[in-house]
Design a protein around this motif. Structure first.
Motif, mmCIF file in Angstrom:
data_model
loop_
_atom_site.group_PDB
_atom_site.id
_atom_site.type_symbol
_atom_site.label_atom_id
_atom_site.label_comp_id
_atom_site.label_asym_id
_atom_site.label_seq_id
_atom_site.Cartn_x
_atom_site.Cartn_y
_atom_site.Cartn_z
ATOM 1 N N THR A 30 0.809 -1.220 0.000
ATOM 2 C CA THR A 30 0.000 0.000 0.000
ATOM 3 C C THR A 30 0.841 1.269 0.000
ATOM 4 N N PHE A 31 2.119 1.168 0.409
ATOM 5 C CA PHE A 31 2.912 2.404 0.543
ATOM 6 C C PHE A 31 4.315 2.299 -0.045
ATOM 7 N N GLU A 43 -7.436 6.988 4.296
ATOM 8 C CA GLU A 43 -6.577 6.916 5.479
ATOM 9 C C GLU A 43 -5.938 5.534 5.477
ATOM 10 N N LEU A 44 -4.665 5.485 5.866
ATOM 11 C CA LEU A 44 -3.914 4.232 5.781
ATOM 12 C C LEU A 44 -3.332 3.853 7.128
ATOM 13 N N ALA A 101 2.290 8.023 3.424
ATOM 14 C CA ALA A 101 0.965 7.471 3.124
ATOM 15 C C ALA A 101 0.141 8.359 2.210
ATOM 16 N N ASP A 102 0.426 9.653 2.180
ATOM 17 C CA ASP A 102 -0.392 10.553 1.358
ATOM 18 C C ASP A 102 0.175 10.772 -0.041
ATOM 19 N N ASN A 124 -4.580 6.055 -2.611
ATOM 20 C CA ASN A 124 -4.917 7.434 -2.952
ATOM 21 C C ASN A 124 -5.427 7.556 -4.384
#
Length: 255
Positions: free
Chosen positions: A23-24, A52-53, A33-34, A41
């Motif tokens: 995921t990241f 939100e992660l 994360a953003d 995202n």
């Protein structure tokens, strides 16, 4: 008589993603994360919303359960969540020649030189042992993967019935760190699909989206994480899956 047009304002879809490093982790390493090109995202943007992660390296379904039940920040996000994405199950299928509690315990060794040597030694032995053992045992057996996924879904539905839950099938890899061995994946996917059918949890089929790039070595040098095109494909496909389950809380729109 003139027609009266009533406009309705739909609130942005809010995603809570519980995941592992897929995921990241971008093509060159882990990212905040953003970062807009990470698939959570990408999915949120396609839905006109926000993600939100809560995630970590090597997280399995058990870690997602622990996060859901033990992280106060996750608790605070649940009342504002439209969709919970269980983006775990991928790392559960990896060979784990050393039991998880011992493998994770290497970080606590002291003094520093002992920890560094122990971790370097395990990194050297891991591909050899993965090949010799045929990929078993795996990091988390399928029966435990589905148990923790089911516990997570039941808890969320009990506390926040309006939240929709979606998941993913395990990704594929050709990682030198595991000698390319991935024997446990097929059994994990069968178990997850069987559970998801009974639990009413739609699953995104990940391998068709990223498999060709991984097999051709165009995804990431580590043979496991995804290139930006993979993140884009997974993010857009996840958005389509979420649209298909008619996401939205009661009262999510207003005149």
């Amino acid at each position: 008589m003139a027609a009266v047009v009533v406009q309705r304002r739909i609130h942005p879809v809010k995603l809570l993603v519980l995941g592992d490093s897929l995921t990241f982790h971008g093509p060159e390493g882990p990212l905040p994360a953003d970062h807009p090109r990470l698939w959570p995202n990408v999915a949120a943007s396609a839905l006109g919303g926000h993600a939100e992660l809560a995630a970590g390296f090597g997280w399995t379904a058990r870690d997602a359960w622990w996060s859901l039940t033990g992280d106060p920040r996750v608790w605070s996000l649940l009342p504002r969540t439209d969709v919970l994405v269980l983006a775990v199950g991928h790392m559960d299928t990896l060979p784990s020649p050393l039991p998880t509690y011992l493998r994770h315990g290497l970080r606590y060794l002291r003094p520093d030189w002992l920890r560094q040597r122990a971790r370097a030694g395990y990194r050297t032995l891991q591909p050899v042992l993965s090949r010799l053992s045929g990929g078993y045992p795996v990091a988390l057996p399928p029966r435990l993967t589905v148990r923790y996924l089911d516990d997570s879904v039941r808890a969320v539905r009990a506390l926040q019935p309006g939240i929709r839950v979606v998941g993913m099938t395990p990704s594929v890899h050709r990682a030198p760190a595991y000698a390319g061995v991935h024997s446990g994946r097929a059994a994990a996917e069968r178990a997850m699909r069987s559970w998801a059918d009974g639990a009413g949890v739609p699953l995104l089929d990940v391998p068709p989206l990223v498999g060709e790039r991984i097999r051709s070595r165009r995804a990431n040098p580590d043979g496991m994480h995804w290139c930006w095109d993979g993140h884009r494909q997974v993010g857009n496909a996840m958005a389509e899956l979420i649209r298909s389950v008619a996401v939205g809380h009661a009262g999510s729109s207003e005149p």
